[in-house]
Design an enzyme around this catalytic site. Structure first.
Site, PDB file in Angstrom:
ATOM      1  N   ASP A  34      -0.345   0.478   3.020  1.00  0.00           N
ATOM      2  CA  ASP A  34       0.197  -0.240   1.865  1.00  0.00           C
ATOM      3  C   ASP A  34       1.663  -0.533   2.144  1.00  0.00           C
ATOM      4  OD1 ASP A  34       0.214  -1.143  -1.005  1.00  0.00           O
ATOM      5  OD2 ASP A  34       1.709   0.448  -1.134  1.00  0.00           O
ATOM      6  N   GLU A  83      -3.274  -5.182   4.563  1.00  0.00           N
ATOM      7  CA  GLU A  83      -3.429  -6.236   3.568  1.00  0.00           C
ATOM      8  C   GLU A  83      -3.181  -7.586   4.228  1.00  0.00           C
ATOM      9  OE1 GLU A  83      -1.670  -4.878  -0.542  1.00  0.00           O
ATOM     10  OE2 GLU A  83      -0.431  -4.262   1.124  1.00  0.00           O
ATOM     11  N   ASP A  88       1.510   4.387  -4.364  1.00  0.00           N
ATOM     12  CA  ASP A  88       1.372   3.791  -3.032  1.00  0.00           C
ATOM     13  C   ASP A  88       0.231   4.441  -2.249  1.00  0.00           C
ATOM     14  OD1 ASP A  88       3.498   2.226  -3.700  1.00  0.00           O
ATOM     15  OD2 ASP A  88       4.974   3.309  -2.489  1.00  0.00           O
TER      16      ASP A  88
END
Ligand code: ZN
Length: 384
Positions: free
Chosen positions: A194, A280, A363
């Site tokens: 993340d 991501e 997170d």
């Protein structure tokens, strides 16, 4: 895979003067060729060479190879520009920006990169020196520094041309290494990454504890630089502008160092544990981050792209599986029960599921979701 290795040259003052004269001559020549190409509407390498090769050599004191590289550099620059125009990156036909760019020939800065091939540049790895062609003749024994890792790469895999470039009075050679592809190992689980601001990167497996890579140092430096920038921008003088540019580059170097370190840690750990890495999708990062208004100033979205890029190529080198995942709702979804709600996240740091009561650092929860999506993504693409 191709890898770029940047080594710093440590020329003596005399050597630096010769390098400077060479780069200046090459870029003056390139600017001259670019102007000619613009007025005569001749843009292809082969056609340009027929027009200007002799003159480039004579006017600018360039050797045959250097002259050819100058002409090719101009042809390549126009090819890139025309591709941008075709793809609409400079606006619609007739737009002010597009017309402005097309009305003027390309200009090359005196320190802009210039390619050198093996005939103009040779490397002595044992002595850590290069011998390079200059307008003053061949110059031997120009020292360079490189890390142990870079030296190994260069010695084993360097191929083709290297670019000579000068930035803020520092000299660099940018060499290309061509590495054989490493087969990707089938992963035993995934670690999710993340990306954020308070924590540059947080990693976690689907259920394990998280590791947070703090952005404290980086944010402190950025804050300091921002203050300085504000003062310099107010001044509006030429020297202030120069100093600004220098500070920006220094900040970028610092951020790149941190990104390299974090990427290395993440990939080494994944390789050690036999896991794959889930990242991501970068476009998503930019969109998501844009929403967080107060932090926008701290953020350089390129820094996220850079970290993602570093992780991706280090993973490829290590044969670690990498999966890009859809970033939607990774921060609002519960990694324990899957419940998605905005108020699962009461503040920046806290995740507390309103459905099942699961609580975790926000997170870490996001990283777990990313890990789970990585696992699913891998399973789908390797179902056969
Ligand atoms: Zn839950």
């Amino acid at each position: 895979m191709k890898l770029v290795v940047q080594v710093r040259l440590l020329p003596t003052p005399e050597q630096a003067a010769a390098l400077e004269a060479t780069l200046r001559a090459a870029n003056d020549a390139a600017t001259w060729v670019a102007a000619l190409a613009h007025t005569q509407r001749v843009f292809r390498n082969y056609d340009l060479r027929r027009h200007v090769y002799g003159q480039v050599k004579d006017r600018y004191g360039l050797a045959a190879q250097a002259a050819q590289h100058v002409i090719k550099k101009v042809a390549d620059a126009y090819a890139t520009l025309h591709a941008h125009v075709r793809n609409g990156n400079l606006g619609r036909p007739g737009s002010a920006r597009r017309e402005r760019v097309l009305a003027r020939p390309i200009v090359f800065r005196p320190g802009a990169a210039q390619p050198f091939d093996d005939r103009c540049l040779s490397w002595r790895m044992d002595a850590r020196t290069v011998s390079i062609w200059t307008v003053g003749g061949r110059m031997k024994g120009v020292a360079f520094t490189a890390s142990a890792d870079q030296l190994t790469l260069l010695a084993a895999h360097r191929k083709g041309e290297s670019d000579l470039v000068c930035r803020d009075g520092r000299w660099f050679l940018i060499a290309t290494c061509d590495l054989p592809d490493v087969p990707v190992r089938a992963p035993d689980g995934f670690v999710g990454v993340d990306l954020g601001i308070a924590n540059i990167a947080t990693t976690a497996t689907g259920t394990g504890d998280g590791v947070r890579h703090s952005g404290k140092t980086l944010n402190a430096v950025r804050h300091r630089h921002r203050e300085l920038r504000r003062r310099l921008q107010a001044k509006q003088t030429k020297s202030a502008r120069r100093l600004l540019k220098k500070r920006r580059r220094k900040e970028a170097r610092f951020a790149a160092d941190i990104n390299h370190t974090i990427a290395k840690r993440i990939v080494t750990e994944a390789a050690r544990t036999g896991r794959g890495i889930a990242l991501e999708d970068l476009q998503g990062i930019r969109d998501r981050v844009r929403l967080r208004k107060p932090q926008r100033v701290t953020l350089h979205s390129w820094s996220f792209h850079q970290l993602g890029h570093f992780i991706a190529y280090k993973a490829a080198r290590a044969g670690v599986a990498l999966v890009w995942v859809d970033p939607a709702y990774t921060s609002q979804a519960c990694s324990a029960c899957g419940h998605v709600a905005k108020n699962n996240r009461p503040d920046q740091e806290t995740f507390a599921c309103t459905s099942c009561g699961f609580a975790e650092h926000a997170d870490v929860n996001a990283a777990r979701n990313i890990a789970a999506r990585g696992e699913t993504g891998w399973a789908v693409s390797h179902a056969a």
